[in-house]
Scaffold this active site. Structure first.
Site, mmCIF file in Angstrom:
data_model
loop_
_atom_site.group_PDB
_atom_site.id
_atom_site.type_symbol
_atom_site.label_atom_id
_atom_site.label_comp_id
_atom_site.label_asym_id
_atom_site.label_seq_id
_atom_site.Cartn_x
_atom_site.Cartn_y
_atom_site.Cartn_z
ATOM 1 N N ASP A 152 0.831 -1.327 0.067
ATOM 2 C CA ASP A 152 0.097 0.150 -0.066
ATOM 3 C C ASP A 152 1.018 1.244 0.052
ATOM 4 O O ASP A 152 1.830 1.188 0.500
ATOM 5 C CB ASP A 152 -1.145 0.024 1.235
ATOM 6 C CG ASP A 152 -0.292 -0.108 2.466
ATOM 7 O OD1 ASP A 152 0.767 -0.556 2.751
ATOM 8 O OD2 ASP A 152 -0.708 0.793 3.463
ATOM 9 N N GLU A 209 0.040 -0.946 5.784
ATOM 10 C CA GLU A 209 1.150 -0.379 6.641
ATOM 11 C C GLU A 209 0.978 1.175 6.871
ATOM 12 O O GLU A 209 1.141 1.625 8.022
ATOM 13 C CB GLU A 209 2.455 -0.589 6.052
ATOM 14 C CG GLU A 209 3.779 -0.579 6.867
ATOM 15 C CD GLU A 209 4.398 1.079 6.852
ATOM 16 O OE1 GLU A 209 5.091 1.332 7.562
ATOM 17 O OE2 GLU A 209 3.809 1.910 6.004
HETATM 18 ZN ZN LIG Z 1 6.726 2.003 4.271
#
Ligand SMILES: [Zn+2]
Length: 297
Positions: free
Chosen positions: A88, A153
């Site tokens: 992501d 994340e």
């Molecule tokens: Zn990162």
């Protein structure tokens, strides 16, 4: 390993094209419109790991974005390296600050790839996937490798803990190689051995039951914004120490030897200041900048 440069040269165009196709997927985890892109990026990673030589790979669902898991077990008695990365990326606005029309269309300039995700974290993750490919294809892999590529994340990995709990057995390994850290400088090879975490808190301060007119109430009733400002500014004392009772209880103290080794890293305070355009640095008394950003809260 002398043939690695040759392998990179021979496969450079393919490596770049494959990485660019991954970068072109706008997998922004904080914007729900991109749900399908998240799955596309995860599927792309699955394909990448399998093509690189993994025995097995899957897109494993979570309550949020899926986690890609893959593995190559050459001998269960050998050590196992787990490669962590995330697919992501952060949002791209404001768009007019980009030096290119489309942040998801990679541009090579001055020997660097410019695009959202090129360096956090598709580039680094891809580098490890390609190192793995090289070792597999040239029969030089000396350990088992597992991949774990998550898609949340940038939003604090809300579902990773539960997924790890559920997949404890297959996540067994000896070393975790995190494909998401920095380097001291572009020409200084660096190994990061630890990372700091984050704490988020929401504090709500409530005040009177209505908007108060300054002429009638000013000076007689506490303004919540002042109270909140005092609370925030009192969190750190004049020596840069956090004042919350018990805060340092779990903070690991580095030994004198560790601190000495850390401070040997080639780091220029002047370059650091210049890069962020500040005249002075600031932080916890008694620690160097590299310690403040590396081993202190
Ligand atoms: Zn990162």
């Amino acid at each position: 390993m002398s043939d690695i440069k040759k392998y990179i040269e021979e496969n450079k165009d393919r490596f770049l094209n494959e990485l660019f196709d991954l970068i072109r997927i706008p997998s922004i985890s904080s914007i729900s419109d991109h749900k399908e892109d998240m799955v596309r990026a995860a599927e792309y990673w699955k394909k990448t790991i399998l093509a690189a030589g993994a025995d097995y790979a899957e897109v494993s669902p979570t309550k949020g974005n899926p986690i890609v898991y893959g593995e190559k077990i050459i001998d269960p008695s050998l050590p196992t390296v787990i490669v962590y990365a995330h697919y992501d990326v952060m949002p791209v606005d404001p768009l007019d600050l980009w030096k290119q029309d489309d942040p998801f269309e990679p541009v090579i300039k001055d020997g660097k790839i410019w695009a959202r995700g090129a360096d956090d974290d598709k580039g680094q993750g891809f580098m490890h996937a390609k190192a793995f490919e090289y070792l597999v294809k040239t029969n030089q892999l000396k350990c088992n490798v597992k991949f774990m590529i998550e898609g949340e994340e940038e939003i604090g990995s809300p579902n990773m803990g539960e997924w790890c709990e559920q997949n404890k057995d297959r996540l067994k390994g000896d070393v975790i190689l995190v494909s998401d850290t920095g380097m001291i400088a572009a020409d200084v090879p660096s190994i990061t051995v630890g990372l700091r975490g984050l704490t988020y808190l929401q504090v709500e301060v409530t005040g009177p039951n209505r908007d108060l007119h300054s002429g009638l109430f000013g000076g007689a009733v506490a303004n919540p914004i002042n109270i909140l400002s005092n609370m925030i500014s009192s969190l750190i004392d004049e020596n840069g120490r956090i004042t919350v009772p018990g805060f340092y209880d779990d903070v690991l103290e580095s030994s004198a030897e560790e601190r000495e080794a850390l401070n040997k890293a080639p780091f220029s305070e002047d370059d650091y200041k210049k890069a962020i355009n500040v005249e002075a640095l600031h932080g916890e008394a008694g620690y160097t900048t590299i310690e403040r950003t590396g081993i202190r809260p």
